[in-house]
Write an enzyme that holds these catalytic residues in place. Structure first.
Site, PDB file in Angstrom:
ATOM      1  N   ASP A 240      24.502  37.115  47.499  1.00 24.04           N
ATOM      2  CA  ASP A 240      24.806  37.038  46.073  1.00 24.04           C
ATOM      3  C   ASP A 240      24.589  38.393  45.393  1.00 24.04           C
ATOM      4  OD1 ASP A 240      25.814  35.079  44.187  1.00 24.04           O
ATOM      5  OD2 ASP A 240      23.984  35.440  43.057  1.00 24.04           O
TER       6      ASP A 240
ATOM      7  N   THR B 229      40.339  33.118  35.189  1.00 23.16           N
ATOM      8  CA  THR B 229      39.195  33.581  35.991  1.00 23.16           C
ATOM      9  C   THR B 229      38.648  32.492  36.898  1.00 23.16           C
ATOM     10  OG1 THR B 229      37.127  34.831  35.882  1.00 23.16           O
ATOM     11  CG2 THR B 229      37.397  33.039  34.280  1.00 23.16           C
TER      12      THR B 229
END
Ligand code: DMJ
Length: 507
Positions: A371, A497
């Site tokens: 991440d 998005t």
């Protein structure tokens, strides 16, 4: 067919060895890979069945305990977010279930604080995209036209519930809303991405309904981001600070990045131009400035791996050598902008970013990227010295929460260059996710991508697994279609998005 049953050698055969650093054949006419497309459809069906069995009509599945969560207002976020993927996969049964569910949602009721941004990109966009696809190239999927019309009615209902957020002295909205009391969380500033990632959805709603109000209020909010004040809010041309004061639209800092919190503001500048080059030329000009400044000021190459390119963030003369999975949409944004504007330098830089993000996947034990990571030589954790030397980065957070951005940028790289290696990279990532995150009822986030089995499973399946990871994985291998991204400036759909394809405007 279960993807797990394919041998790794078979899956990885076909990966070209060298990094293809040039613009190659255009994609059009390129045959689909039916077997791999079917494997992604199988993964979608697996997750959909688990969601229906254990979680529907709640927001998301808890895929380890077979429970559910309501982190997105309790309106069935996974169902609405899955709609456009179910459509492009031709999954008639799932589409019907979702349309019937949308008809039952009461958007005036929730016990939760509502995020204007998350609700816009997942629910509003999911419905608008479904409407565009089902009224357009996927019109054969649904026979009951009233269910399709209802997508637009419900989009309007939802926007009418949310629009009080923009009713501030400047027009910069609050993000965290109490829709029963028409209240907010008392914030004095709003973030760059959450302010700057509304304009596509709210403009599309106006274009479809003929009511200009939604476009007007979202473009007013955006206007402060296009003309940043004071000048300290724009440390490099086009690159702007991360917070905007709600009272007067002024930037409160000059912290610059393409990371989470800032990311999709830049994404939407160029996508609005794709949506309508006539109305949004000034958005494109701002994106070009930002892109040029990014190449000049934010690109960074790790000491042990100068072949890799990552983006740094900048604040008051200091650079922070760290990045995020979220940031990896950047390659796709440069490639899209490059192909639409005929700028090979942007495409080339986008491919460098794509290569850097791929390295975060191919360096770990699971084949999935972390991440967040860093490459500051003075901050390498003592237990990662060897890893850093080889990989060029160290892991800050080893979580993988089913994010799409790396696969998303591989998809743009493949569509625009036509080069097979990017399709292989999508496939490798999909196989790794399938092997590491899959549970009996769906897909779980994992805690450590650089540990065997991904460390442990985290009991959540974000709705963007359906909307994005499985959509981009599928489209890369599927046949060409109107909703696919294409090289050049003639795209007829543009993705929000959350990967919901919107029909471009006809003005
Ligand atoms: C999604 O909701 C969207 O892609 C958003 O732009 C960023 N965060 C998640 C995925 O990581």
């Amino acid at each position: 067919m279960r993807v797990k049953s394919l041998s790794a050698a078979a899956l990885l055969a076909g990966s070209a060895a060298a990094f293809p650093y040039q613009n190659e054949a255009v994609l059009s006419g390129k045959p689909a890979n039916q077997e791999k497309a079917a494997a992604v459809k199988e993964a979608f069906q697996h997750a959909w069945d688990g969601y229906i069995k254990y979680a529907f009509p709640h927001d998301e599945l808890h895929p380890v305990t077979n429970g559910y969560g309501d982190s997105r207002n309790g309106w069935g976020a996974s169902a609405v977010d899955a709609l456009s993927t179910a459509i492009v996969m031709g999954n008639q049964e799932a589409v019907q279930t979702i349309l019937e569910h949308v008809a039952t949602i009461d958007y005036t009721r929730t016990d939760s604080q509502v995020s204007l941004f998350e609700t816009t990109i997942r629910y509003l966009a999911g419905m608008l995209s479904g409407y565009d696809l089902l009224k357009g190239p996927a019109s054969n999927l649904v026979s009951d036209e009233s269910l399709v019309d209802n997508l637009l009615n419900q989009s309007k209902n939802l926007a009418d519930v949310l629009k009080f957020a923009f009713d501030t002295p400047s027009g910069v909205p609050y993000n965290n809303l109490n829709i029963s009391s028409q209240g907010n969380d008392g914030a004095t500033t709003n973030g760059l991405a959450v302010t700057g990632t509304l304009v596509m959805e709210w403009t599309r709603l106006s274009d479809l309904t003929g009511d200009p109000e939604y476009a007007t209020i979202s473009q007013k909010a955006q206007s402060y981001l296009l003309d940043p004040q004071p000048s300290s809010g724009e440390p490099f041309p086009g690159l702007v600070g991360s917070n905007i004061r709600i009272s007067d639209g002024q930037f409160t800092n000059g912290y610059v990045s393409w990371n989470g919190g800032d990311d999709s503001f830049y994404e939407y500048l160029i996508k609005m131009y794709v949506y309508d080059p006539k109305r949004f030329e000034s958005y494109k000009d701002r994106w070009v400035l930002a892109a040029e400044s990014t190449i000049k000021h934010l690109q960074s190459h790790p000491e042990p791996r100068p072949d890799l390119t990552f983006l740094t963030s900048y604040n008051d003369g200091n650079y922070d050598l760290s990045s995020q999975h979220l940031t990896c949409f950047d390659g796709g944004s440069f490639i899209l902008g490059g192909t639409v504007l005929g700028r090979q330098d942007f495409i080339d830089f986008g491919l460098e970013l794509v290569n850097g993000c791929e390295a975060t996947y191919n360096s770990t034990l699971t084949g999935i990227g972390p991440d967040s990571w860093g490459w500051d030589p003075s901050r390498v954790p003592s237990d990662q010295k060897e890893f850093y030397k080889k990989a060029g980065f160290y892991i800050n957070s080893g979580y993988y929460v089913l994010r799409p951005e790396v696969i998303e940028s591989f998809y743009y790289a493949h569509q625009v260059t036509g080069n097979e290696i990017y399709r292989d990279w999508v496939w490798n990532a999909f196989v790794a996710i399938n092997a590491t995150c899959r549970t009996d009822s769906g897909f779980a986030a994992v805690t450590n991508v650089n540990a065997k089995y991904g460390g442990s499973k985290d009991n959540n399946q974000e709705s963007f697994l359906f909307a994005e990871v499985l959509k981009y994985s599928y489209l890369t291998h599927a046949e060409d279609n109107e909703w696919q991204v294409h090289a050049g400036d003639k795209n007829t759909f543009v993705f929000n998005t959350e990967a919901h394809p919107f029909a471009v405007a006809h003005t």
